[in-house]
Design a protein around this motif. Sequence first.
Motif, PDB file in Angstrom:
ATOM      1  N   ARG B  21      44.665  31.412  32.247  1.00 48.97           N
ATOM      2  CA  ARG B  21      44.357  31.609  33.673  1.00 48.97           C
ATOM      3  C   ARG B  21      44.872  32.964  34.159  1.00 48.97           C
ATOM      4  N   ARG B  24      42.747  35.741  32.671  1.00 55.37           N
ATOM      5  CA  ARG B  24      41.426  35.813  33.326  1.00 55.37           C
ATOM      6  C   ARG B  24      41.557  36.508  34.677  1.00 55.37           C
ATOM      7  N   ALA B  25      42.598  36.104  35.422  1.00 52.55           N
ATOM      8  CA  ALA B  25      42.804  36.672  36.754  1.00 52.55           C
ATOM      9  C   ALA B  25      43.045  38.172  36.662  1.00 52.55           C
ATOM     10  N   ARG B  26      43.815  38.579  35.659  1.00 55.00           N
ATOM     11  CA  ARG B  26      44.113  40.005  35.479  1.00 55.00           C
ATOM     12  C   ARG B  26      42.839  40.781  35.143  1.00 55.00           C
ATOM     13  N   ARG B  27      42.003  40.209  34.275  1.00 58.29           N
ATOM     14  CA  ARG B  27      40.757  40.886  33.901  1.00 58.29           C
ATOM     15  C   ARG B  27      39.823  41.001  35.101  1.00 58.29           C
ATOM     16  N   ALA B  28      39.783  39.898  35.909  1.00 60.10           N
ATOM     17  CA  ALA B  28      38.914  39.915  37.090  1.00 60.10           C
ATOM     18  C   ALA B  28      39.401  40.978  38.072  1.00 60.10           C
ATOM     19  N   ALA B  29      40.725  41.111  38.181  1.00 59.85           N
ATOM     20  CA  ALA B  29      41.285  42.085  39.125  1.00 59.85           C
ATOM     21  C   ALA B  29      40.972  43.513  38.685  1.00 59.85           C
ATOM     22  N   THR B  30      40.985  43.748  37.373  1.00 57.55           N
ATOM     23  CA  THR B  30      40.738  45.112  36.898  1.00 57.55           C
ATOM     24  C   THR B  30      39.263  45.341  36.605  1.00 57.55           C
ATOM     25  N   LYS B  31      38.451  44.278  36.727  1.00 59.59           N
ATOM     26  CA  LYS B  31      37.004  44.343  36.421  1.00 59.59           C
ATOM     27  C   LYS B  31      36.779  44.989  35.068  1.00 59.59           C
ATOM     28  N   GLY B  35      34.312  40.543  29.566  1.00 58.78           N
ATOM     29  CA  GLY B  35      33.226  40.128  30.439  1.00 58.78           C
ATOM     30  C   GLY B  35      32.227  41.234  30.721  1.00 58.78           C
ATOM     31  N   SER B  36      32.705  42.499  30.682  1.00 57.49           N
ATOM     32  CA  SER B  36      31.824  43.589  31.056  1.00 57.49           C
ATOM     33  C   SER B  36      30.838  43.947  29.951  1.00 57.49           C
TER      34      SER B  36
END
Lengths: 202, 464
Positions: B21, B24-31, B35-36
Amino acid sequence: MLVVDGLVRQFGTAVVLAGVGFSLGPGRAAAVVGPNGAGKTTLLRCVVGADRPDHGEVLLDGNELREDDPRSRAAVASVLDDVGFFPDLSVGEHLDLLARAHGVEPDTAPVLAELGLEALADRTPVGLSSGERRRLALASCFVRPRRLLVLDEPEQRLDAAGRRWLVERLEREKAAGCAVLFASHDAAVVEAVADQTVELGA
Amino acid sequence: MTAPPLVHVPAARELRTELARVRRARRAATKDGPGSDWYTPLLAVFVLGGLLVQGLRRVMGAEAAPLPHAPHVGLLLGAVGLVLAGMVLRAALALGPMLAGPAVRHWVLSGVVDRGAMLRPRLAAAAAVAAVVGAGIGALGAIVVAGTVPPWRTAVWWSVTGAGVAVALVAAAVVWQAGSPRAGRATGVGLVGAGLALALAALLVPRSATVPSVPVTDTAVVAWAAALVLFVVARRRLIVLDRAALGAGSGLAAAVQAAGTFIEPGLLLGLLEERRWRSARRGRARRGLGHRSVALLHSDLRRALRTPGALTLGVGLLVVSYTAAAILPHVAVAPVVAVAAYAIASRVAAGLRAVTRSAALRRALGGTDGVLTLLHLAAPLVVAAVWTAAVLPALLPANPLAVVLIPIGAVAVVERSATRPPPDYGAAVFDTGFGAVPIDLVRQLVRGPALLAGLAAVQLLLAV
């Protein structure tokens, strides 16, 4: 509390530890001293179970200290030369995770403040200097329960104020009943903290 | 004596979920992060899946047309299987096979969390990967035995057997990792030795002899029975894997990862060489001989003779060469011998690699780079020449030019590989439409292997 008896470790035909033995009681500190290559790090690695000695034993409270036993892991906090960091976790998240792994409610703010890492809590380790990463590694020992602290040259990369803090903190650990085993090349830190020394390579 | 305090053990699943979790949150924050570029693995799955489906369709649609085979082919296949199993076991134990990086060891596994439960998904993943790779190797074995595209039922049975053997090997490696890795490594060496002995036996079996064959269905059942038992034992033994066991292979794993990321095999090969020398007995300090060139030649020859495992490798490659002479068409033997000669010359070329990779060492030794390189080629050339002489009966009737070219070519390949400059990642890139190909980088990487391929091709031409 901690008894090291007849520890032997050799790599190929090179004998690094030849029957090292000592004991350490709660609330006391032992400094491992000796020249480069004397086996200080190897001794600490054998004590915490990061390396396996060829002969000899390490006892904690009279029982063999086995790193695969959760009770040993609950008792021994260590920072050796093999600390790694998650590149995608922040400073605060590292400490939070470690506290959870030990089954305690994370309360990282006081430790972050004490080590001067408060302002860096949201940074990832890649954005830290080597001294700051060292502080984070040391912080990992203080967010979890412990009865034996094992540190390999904890003064490394710390500035003068950091070294003063280290001495004071280790004194507090001793006062709280925690045993401290550390390797050091800093005579001032050894003088200030150690109640006994384990001399290697003499 | 103080009784150890009771501890509350957090659930492994909770900790894994929490770690996932936060990441995931860290990746979402840094975009940023996987996922990219989700479409890249999807494309790879699509392309590889298509190839697999096409292959299966060809296998299932084909008529059974097994070629007549002499009995030694089955024995040799068994020998290859044993050697492969021994090497896989050694490699698995060198890496772990249960492995935890320094971050996971310090921040997660140092806690009181149930270590066995934390490692179970890793064991399952390792077994799954082993099953897939083993199935592929099994299918390849079916094709070799049939001599053509095998009947699909046979191919499936061979794949099932290969998968079972691979899972059994990985599970056995975990059991040894938790107990006695040394015994596991010795077993790996034993399997390779047994394979070489079987290859020798195969050479002595008359081609007209009848060797009883083992039905592949029985082999599959035995392999999977062993795999299941070993998997259950390994799963139970996960709990005794300590920090020493989990971290033993992390240096090698990091080198594999770095070598892949930077497309620089030298990063991995250097570490393997260092490990080999570390495992060697301490060399006896002896006085040198002569001055300058003579002293350097003498010390490099001494180093070559001390090289760990060189004798074993040389003997193993002799068996491989004589086996190739027994089963391959005559024209194919010399190329095999040339590649084997390169392998043995490369093993004893540690001195050459040391001087070509270290400017500081060259400065310390003095003299020109060219002279130092030439002096350190002498020992590999002597070793390659002696080895070629030992393999000469397998090459007969031989073209003298081809024989002379084997040690010289092998040493030339060693020199090209050792003097390869570091990869230039800023070199020219050619856009093919399917992606960019760094032409200069590829050219640098194939500097040694390309010459080896050329040497093999020349040997082929001279044998025709």
